[in-house]
Design an enzyme around this catalytic site. Structure first.
Site, PDB file in Angstrom:
ATOM      1  CE1 TYR A 125      -3.548  -2.520   0.314  1.00  0.00           C
ATOM      2  CE2 TYR A 125      -4.410  -1.163   2.074  1.00  0.00           C
ATOM      3  CZ  TYR A 125      -4.570  -2.202   1.192  1.00  0.00           C
ATOM      4  OH  TYR A 125      -5.741  -2.904   1.200  1.00  0.00           O
ATOM      5  CD  GLU A 242      -2.760  -3.038   8.351  1.00  0.00           C
ATOM      6  OE1 GLU A 242      -3.171  -2.734   7.219  1.00  0.00           O
ATOM      7  OE2 GLU A 242      -1.586  -2.899   8.720  1.00  0.00           O
ATOM      8  CB  SER A 366      -0.940   7.859  12.005  1.00  0.00           C
ATOM      9  OG  SER A 366      -1.789   8.855  11.458  1.00  0.00           O
TER      10      SER A 366
END
Ligand SMILES: Cc1cc2nc3c(=O)[nH]c(=O)nc-3n(C[C@H](O)[C@H](O)[C@H](O)COP(=O)(O)OP(=O)(O)OC[C@H]3O[C@@H](n4cnc5c(N)ncnc54)[C@H](O)[C@@H]3O)c2cc1C
Length: 383
Positions: A125, A242, A366
């Site tokens: 990615y 994920e 993040s």
């Protein structure tokens, strides 16, 4: 929801425990991998992956299986001190996405390799200018004469790519397309004769290299997951796994790390310090909350719940890394453990946890990005 374990689950637990202990315990064929964190010895780690596959322990949740069995397996896996699996990207991220977006032929082609531990996957990615802003992907693919695609471009921070057999790559398949449009999720073998793929490992603070830069030069694609041009949607489904349910195993493994910190606190007397004692108690309670939340959201691919889960577990683990050293005091900061590499600073497990956990609030998106998702997509706030 009832998360209790019934007699069949407990029988399953006993079987899992026996299987793991026979292999990872003293005298076991994989005793050298007991407690190992970083993927240092690729051959042994691959052998372990295949052993898991032969034992039938990979893909316990496909397509639908008992929720509690997966939890029991993860608990026993952590308890046995088994190494982080090399096949985690294939098993926890790609497989559930294949089940949602793959064709029957694709499931038949790719799931057995993941389940047998013989085909390791990595995730292509991020790029130098497309991390948080993933829609800025520049890697592109051109149609190949006679069908198929050829990919060119650069990915970065690609975990486990040194050992991977396959990669799923988010690439632009429509020339001139912008942002989220014109992208496709492409499946390609890492070792190929015609196209060139160069993997350049990145050396981390702790001396090991778990991720790499990956350069593609007209690399041959063998499949597209989802429709051509619909890659953003497929890629987001995968990211939800994920951030949320796919990390259940890791979260359950945190229990073992917390126990080690609690033992260290008892040994050093740090558990008599009221401030540290409160922090440890809070850490323990938060782990139970996290576990319940993970179980509640297992199998769901919703951006909001996944973002909350990611925020919670990433920060929990980072606090654990700090506590791991605090409870040892100064000796913990200076003690050196087993060296991964003669030139690297030899780290103790606590030091490894502290350093690696800095990444927990970055990879998979993040903290700031998770907060943006919650704000915009869950709370409906303006961008
Ligand atoms: C251990 C580890 C393993 C990884 N493994 C993989 C992998 O296997 N495959 C893969 O593709 N990638 C992987 N990554 C990459 C990871 O997904 C990216 O690092 C992450 O998405 C952040 O992108 P960036 O590093 O480019 O930082 P940037 O996007 O440049 O962000 C820098 C800072 O700016 C903040 N920021 C950026 N945009 C905004 C915004 N809109 N609002 C508020 N703040 C913002 C970020 O939160 C961050 O603090 C891994 C990263 C790590 C640390």
């Amino acid at each position: 929801m009832d998360f209790g374990f019934d007699a069949a689950d407990e029988e399953f637990r006993a079987r899992a425990r026996r299987w793991l202990d026979e292999r990872l315990g003293p005298g076991g064929a994989f005793a050298d991998l007991h407690g190992v964190k970083a993927p240092e010895d690729a051959d042994r780690r691959r052998a372990w992956e295949r052993e898991l596959g032969t034992g039938g322990w990979i893909g316990l949740g496909w397509p639908e299986d008992s929720l509690t069995r997966q939890v029991v397996w993860f608990e026993e896996y952590a308890r046995a001190g088994a190494p982080d699996p090399l096949g985690i990207v294939g098993e926890q991220l790609l497989a559930p996405t294949l089940l949602l977006h793959g064709t029957p032929a694709q499931r038949e082609r790719y799931l057995p390799g993941i389940a047998s531990g013989t085909e390791i996957w990595c995730q292509g990615y991020s790029e130098p200018d497309a991390g948080s802003d993933l829609a800025n992907v520049r890697t592109s693919a051109e149609p190949e004469a006679g069908g198929g695609w050829l990919v060119s471009g650069q990915k970065t921070w690609t975990s486990l790519s040194q050992w991977a057999d396959w990669c799923f790559v988010l690439a632009r398949t429509e020339p001139g397309s912008r942002r989220h449009t014109g992208l496709s999720l492409l499946l390609l073998p890492m070792h190929q004769e015609r196209g060139r793929i160069e993997v350049r490992p990145i050396r981390q603070l702790d001396g090991v290299s778990e991720f790499s830069e990956v350069f593609f030069d007209r690399a041959r694609v063998v499949d597209v997951l989802g429709a051509v041009g619909d890659g953003w949607r497929v890629a987001m489904t995968l990211l939800s796994f994920e951030r949320g349910a796919g990390m259940l195993g890791r979260q359950i493994g945190y229990r073992r790390e917390l126990d080690a910190v609690l033992r260290a606190a008892a040994n050093s007397g740090a558990d008599r310090d009221p401030v540290l004692r409160e922090a440890l108690t809070r850490q323990w309670a938060d782990l139970w909350v996290m576990r319940a939340n993970a179980l509640r959201t297992l199998g769901r691919a919703e951006p909001g719940t996944a973002a909350v889960a990611k925020l919670v577990w990433g920060n929990w683990h980072q606090r654990l890394g700090e506590l791991a050293l605090q409870v040892q005091g100064l000796p913990g900061a200076f003690a050196g453990g087993r060296a991964h590499d003669p030139e690297a600073y030899p780290l103790t497990p606590a030091q490894h946890t502290l350093l690696f956990s800095r990444a927990d609030t970055i990879y998979g998106g993040s903290d700031q990005i998770q907060r943006n998702i919650i704000a915009e997509r869950v709370l409906g706030l303006p961008r």
